[in-house]
Motif scaffolding. Structure first.
Motif, PDB file in Angstrom:
ATOM      1  N   CYS A   1       0.911  -1.117   0.024  1.00 59.84           N
ATOM      2  CA  CYS A   1       0.068  -0.189  -0.064  1.00 59.84           C
ATOM      3  C   CYS A   1       0.822   1.272   0.057  1.00 59.84           C
ATOM      4  CB  CYS A   1      -0.752  -0.172   1.275  1.00 59.84           C
ATOM      5  SG  CYS A   1      -2.134  -1.391   1.171  1.00 59.84           S
ATOM      6  N   VAL A   2       0.266   2.026  -0.400  1.00 62.09           N
ATOM      7  CA  VAL A   2       0.768   3.750  -0.631  1.00 62.09           C
ATOM      8  C   VAL A   2       0.041   4.706   0.240  1.00 62.09           C
ATOM      9  CG1 VAL A   2       1.653   5.728  -2.083  1.00 62.09           C
ATOM     10  CG2 VAL A   2       1.981   3.289  -2.718  1.00 62.09           C
ATOM     11  N   LYS A   3       0.801   5.310   1.373  1.00 69.75           N
ATOM     12  CA  LYS A   3       0.067   6.558   1.896  1.00 69.75           C
ATOM     13  C   LYS A   3      -0.140   7.684   0.928  1.00 69.75           C
ATOM     14  CE  LYS A   3       0.384   9.284   6.255  1.00 69.75           C
ATOM     15  NZ  LYS A   3       1.408   9.952   7.151  1.00 69.75           N
ATOM     16  N   VAL A   4      -1.266   8.097   1.305  1.00 65.15           N
ATOM     17  CA  VAL A   4      -1.897   9.429   0.353  1.00 65.15           C
ATOM     18  C   VAL A   4      -2.399  10.305   1.247  1.00 65.15           C
ATOM     19  CG1 VAL A   4      -2.562   8.055  -1.545  1.00 65.15           C
ATOM     20  CG2 VAL A   4      -4.114   8.492   0.270  1.00 65.15           C
ATOM     21  N   ASP A   5      -2.073  11.655   1.034  1.00 64.68           N
ATOM     22  CA  ASP A   5      -2.392  12.796   1.879  1.00 64.68           C
ATOM     23  C   ASP A   5      -4.117  13.040   1.675  1.00 64.68           C
ATOM     24  OD1 ASP A   5       0.091  13.169   2.912  1.00 64.68           O
ATOM     25  OD2 ASP A   5       0.510  14.435   1.137  1.00 64.68           O
TER      26      ASP A   5
ATOM     27  N   ALA B   1      -3.753   9.849  -6.439  1.00 65.64           N
ATOM     28  CA  ALA B   1      -3.769   8.364  -6.854  1.00 65.64           C
ATOM     29  C   ALA B   1      -2.653   7.767  -6.038  1.00 65.64           C
ATOM     30  CB  ALA B   1      -3.332   8.515  -8.517  1.00 65.64           C
ATOM     31  N   PRO B   2      -2.921   6.617  -5.666  1.00 64.70           N
ATOM     32  CA  PRO B   2      -1.735   5.834  -5.011  1.00 64.70           C
ATOM     33  C   PRO B   2      -0.957   5.259  -5.814  1.00 64.70           C
ATOM     34  CG  PRO B   2      -3.874   4.873  -4.686  1.00 64.70           C
ATOM     35  CD  PRO B   2      -4.067   6.044  -5.483  1.00 64.70           C
ATOM     36  N   THR B   3       0.074   5.829  -6.393  1.00 61.93           N
ATOM     37  CA  THR B   3       1.175   5.241  -7.498  1.00 61.93           C
ATOM     38  C   THR B   3       2.443   5.336  -7.049  1.00 61.93           C
ATOM     39  OG1 THR B   3       1.112   7.454  -8.776  1.00 61.93           O
ATOM     40  CG2 THR B   3      -0.525   5.628  -9.223  1.00 61.93           C
ATOM     41  N   LYS B   4       3.385   4.413  -7.307  1.00 61.28           N
ATOM     42  CA  LYS B   4       4.796   4.404  -6.823  1.00 61.28           C
ATOM     43  C   LYS B   4       5.329   3.832  -8.008  1.00 61.28           C
ATOM     44  CE  LYS B   4       7.991   3.313  -3.141  1.00 61.28           C
ATOM     45  NZ  LYS B   4       7.989   2.656  -1.838  1.00 61.28           N
ATOM     46  N   ASN B   5       6.238   4.450  -8.636  1.00 63.54           N
ATOM     47  CA  ASN B   5       7.237   3.821  -9.582  1.00 63.54           C
ATOM     48  C   ASN B   5       6.263   3.617 -10.925  1.00 63.54           C
ATOM     49  OD1 ASN B   5       9.718   4.180  -8.393  1.00 63.54           O
ATOM     50  ND2 ASN B   5       9.538   2.285  -7.419  1.00 63.54           N
ATOM     51  N   ASN B   6       5.235   4.185 -11.071  1.00 64.04           N
ATOM     52  CA  ASN B   6       4.357   3.876 -12.111  1.00 64.04           C
ATOM     53  C   ASN B   6       3.389   2.641 -11.847  1.00 64.04           C
ATOM     54  OD1 ASN B   6       5.158   6.457 -13.540  1.00 64.04           O
ATOM     55  ND2 ASN B   6       6.913   5.010 -14.659  1.00 64.04           N
ATOM     56  N   HIS B   7       3.606   2.386 -10.720  1.00 66.19           N
ATOM     57  CA  HIS B   7       2.591   1.034 -10.361  1.00 66.19           C
ATOM     58  C   HIS B   7       1.227   1.690  -9.490  1.00 66.19           C
ATOM     59  CE1 HIS B   7       4.834  -1.920 -12.325  1.00 66.19           C
ATOM     60  NE2 HIS B   7       6.077  -1.443 -11.812  1.00 66.19           N
TER      61      HIS B   7
ATOM     62  N   PHE C   1      -1.146   1.217  -6.538  1.00 68.44           N
ATOM     63  CA  PHE C   1      -1.273   0.539  -5.270  1.00 68.44           C
ATOM     64  C   PHE C   1      -2.746   0.865  -4.633  1.00 68.44           C
ATOM     65  CE2 PHE C   1       3.011   0.368  -5.911  1.00 68.44           C
ATOM     66  CZ  PHE C   1       3.493  -0.748  -5.360  1.00 68.44           C
ATOM     67  N   ILE C   2      -2.895   0.142  -3.668  1.00 65.57           N
ATOM     68  CA  ILE C   2      -3.900   0.817  -2.415  1.00 65.57           C
ATOM     69  C   ILE C   2      -3.436   1.691  -1.965  1.00 65.57           C
ATOM     70  CG2 ILE C   2      -5.286  -0.103  -1.026  1.00 65.57           C
ATOM     71  CD1 ILE C   2      -5.521  -2.834  -1.972  1.00 65.57           C
ATOM     72  N   GLY C   3      -4.077   2.791  -1.659  1.00 66.06           N
ATOM     73  CA  GLY C   3      -3.941   3.797  -0.815  1.00 66.06           C
ATOM     74  C   GLY C   3      -4.376   3.960   0.556  1.00 66.06           C
ATOM     75  N   TRP C   4      -3.905   4.529   1.326  1.00 64.70           N
ATOM     76  CA  TRP C   4      -4.492   4.603   2.925  1.00 64.70           C
ATOM     77  C   TRP C   4      -4.022   6.160   3.437  1.00 64.70           C
ATOM     78  CZ3 TRP C   4      -1.361   5.507   7.085  1.00 64.70           C
ATOM     79  CH2 TRP C   4       0.060   5.474   6.899  1.00 64.70           C
ATOM     80  N   LYS C   5      -4.748   6.574   4.187  1.00 58.47           N
ATOM     81  CA  LYS C   5      -4.499   7.949   4.846  1.00 58.47           C
ATOM     82  C   LYS C   5      -5.204   7.718   6.395  1.00 58.47           C
ATOM     83  CE  LYS C   5      -7.177  11.490   4.242  1.00 58.47           C
ATOM     84  NZ  LYS C   5      -7.725  11.600   5.391  1.00 58.47           N
ATOM     85  N   THR C   6      -4.459   8.825   7.126  1.00 58.62           N
ATOM     86  CA  THR C   6      -4.817   8.912   8.651  1.00 58.62           C
ATOM     87  C   THR C   6      -6.241   9.224   8.850  1.00 58.62           C
ATOM     88  OG1 THR C   6      -3.703  10.659   8.949  1.00 58.62           O
ATOM     89  CG2 THR C   6      -2.293   8.868   9.414  1.00 58.62           C
ATOM     90  N   ALA C   7      -7.023   8.987   9.683  1.00 61.01           N
ATOM     91  CA  ALA C   7      -8.473   9.403   9.680  1.00 61.01           C
ATOM     92  C   ALA C   7      -8.320  10.707  10.666  1.00 61.01           C
ATOM     93  CB  ALA C   7      -9.330   8.287  10.640  1.00 61.01           C
ATOM     94  N   ASP C   8      -9.648  11.595  10.454  1.00 60.51           N
ATOM     95  CA  ASP C   8      -9.663  12.778  11.533  1.00 60.51           C
ATOM     96  C   ASP C   8     -10.035  12.258  12.705  1.00 60.51           C
ATOM     97  OD1 ASP C   8      -9.189  14.264   9.179  1.00 60.51           O
ATOM     98  OD2 ASP C   8     -10.989  14.266   8.451  1.00 60.51           O
ATOM     99  N   PRO C   9      -9.981  13.221  13.879  1.00 62.57           N
ATOM    100  CA  PRO C   9     -10.495  12.803  15.149  1.00 62.57           C
ATOM    101  C   PRO C   9     -11.942  12.111  15.055  1.00 62.57           C
ATOM    102  CG  PRO C   9      -9.331  14.713  15.114  1.00 62.57           C
ATOM    103  CD  PRO C   9      -9.345  14.413  13.661  1.00 62.57           C
TER     104      PRO C   9
END
Length: 268
Positions: A92-96, A101-107, A109-117
């Motif tokens: 997975c790749v972290k996104v803001d 788009a959760p991409t890395k080296n043109n691949h 991925f599934i993205g994830w981000k931290t949740a709000d309070p």
């Protein structure tokens, strides 16, 4: 066959005789052709035999090179040997933002981000039924894995290279809460079966989240586990993270051996 049909034989016995008679005729008619063909040319017979030998020779060598049956004890020993371990969070790749788009080296991925309070139960919730915004996380998410598998994967923390956990303070650990806390969820994908299929295992999506203890959490643990700690010295403990840290450390101590206390862990 005519005599059998004309006799007092039953229909089933007649068809048995007919079947065996046909089989015998087939064998008698086909055998002479094979013998005639092989007698016609000794060279052809030798070439056929040579071809069979060429086919069976690799099989013999393969059979000789195939290892013997491994005893169960040796199998368990070989499985327990350390093998390849991927880095935690490599799927997975972290996104803001959820729009990134959760991409890395043109691949992709599934993205994830931290949740709000989130809203949680406040002190005295059982009496006033009011919730409040969470004071902040005790742990920070540092990596996430998400993948599909044919069966549930237990003890995910031992199967990956966990993130490093470095802290400002080097105080010797006196508490039960881990530096890295791993939560693994299995989301079933196999449909239920009425024919005895196991209900606690099967195809699923596996989501593993890796949490690192926060600096503030570690400082609280250092304070409340000190020999000279005085609970009365805490100011506004009800509205601070102290009680939350105490409860989580207690959960880490009791959960491994207390199923009822273990079940108190809730995921939002």
């Amino acid at each position: 066959l005519i005599m059998t049909q004309a006799s007092s034989s039953t229909p089933s016995r007649f068809w048995y005789v007919a079947t065996f008679a046909n089989l015998g005729l087939y064998c008698l008619l086909s055998q002479p052709e094979v013998q005639k063909e092989t007698k016609k040319s000794g060279l052809k017979r030798r070439s056929v035999r040579s071809s069979i030998t060429n086919i069976t020779s690799p099989l013999k060598s393969l059979r000789a090179s195939t290892p013997k049956k491994i005893p169960p004890k040796a199998i368990r020993k070989s499985i327990s040997k350390p093998g390849f371990k991927p880095q935690a969070g490599s799927t997975c790749v972290k996104v803001d933002s959820a729009d990134d788009a959760p991409t890395k080296n043109n691949h992709r991925f599934i993205g994830w981000k931290t949740a709000d309070p989130v809203q949680v139960r406040s002190f005295g919730y059982l009496s006033h039924k009011k919730k409040m915004s969470s004071l902040g996380p005790l742990y920070d998410v540092v990596a996430v894995d998400f993948f599909e598998c044919s069966s549930r994967i237990p003890d995910m923390s031992s199967r990956v290279i966990l993130p490093s956990a470095e802290f400002e303070s080097k105080t010797k650990k006196r508490w039960h809460a881990p530096d890295i806390f791993v939560v693994t969820l299995s989301l079933p994908t196999d449909t239920p079966s009425a024919f005895g299929r196991a209900t606690n295992d099967g195809g699923c999506y596996t989501a593993s989240m890796y949490y690192k203890m926060g600096e503030e959490t570690r400082k609280i643990l250092e304070r409340i586990t000190a020999n000279d700690y005085d609970p009365a010295s805490e100011k506004n403990a009800e509205t601070s993270m102290v009680n939350a840290v105490k409860l989580f450390d207690e959960w880490c101590r009791r959960a491994p051996s207390d199923d009822k206390f273990f079940s108190r862990m809730k995921m939002i």
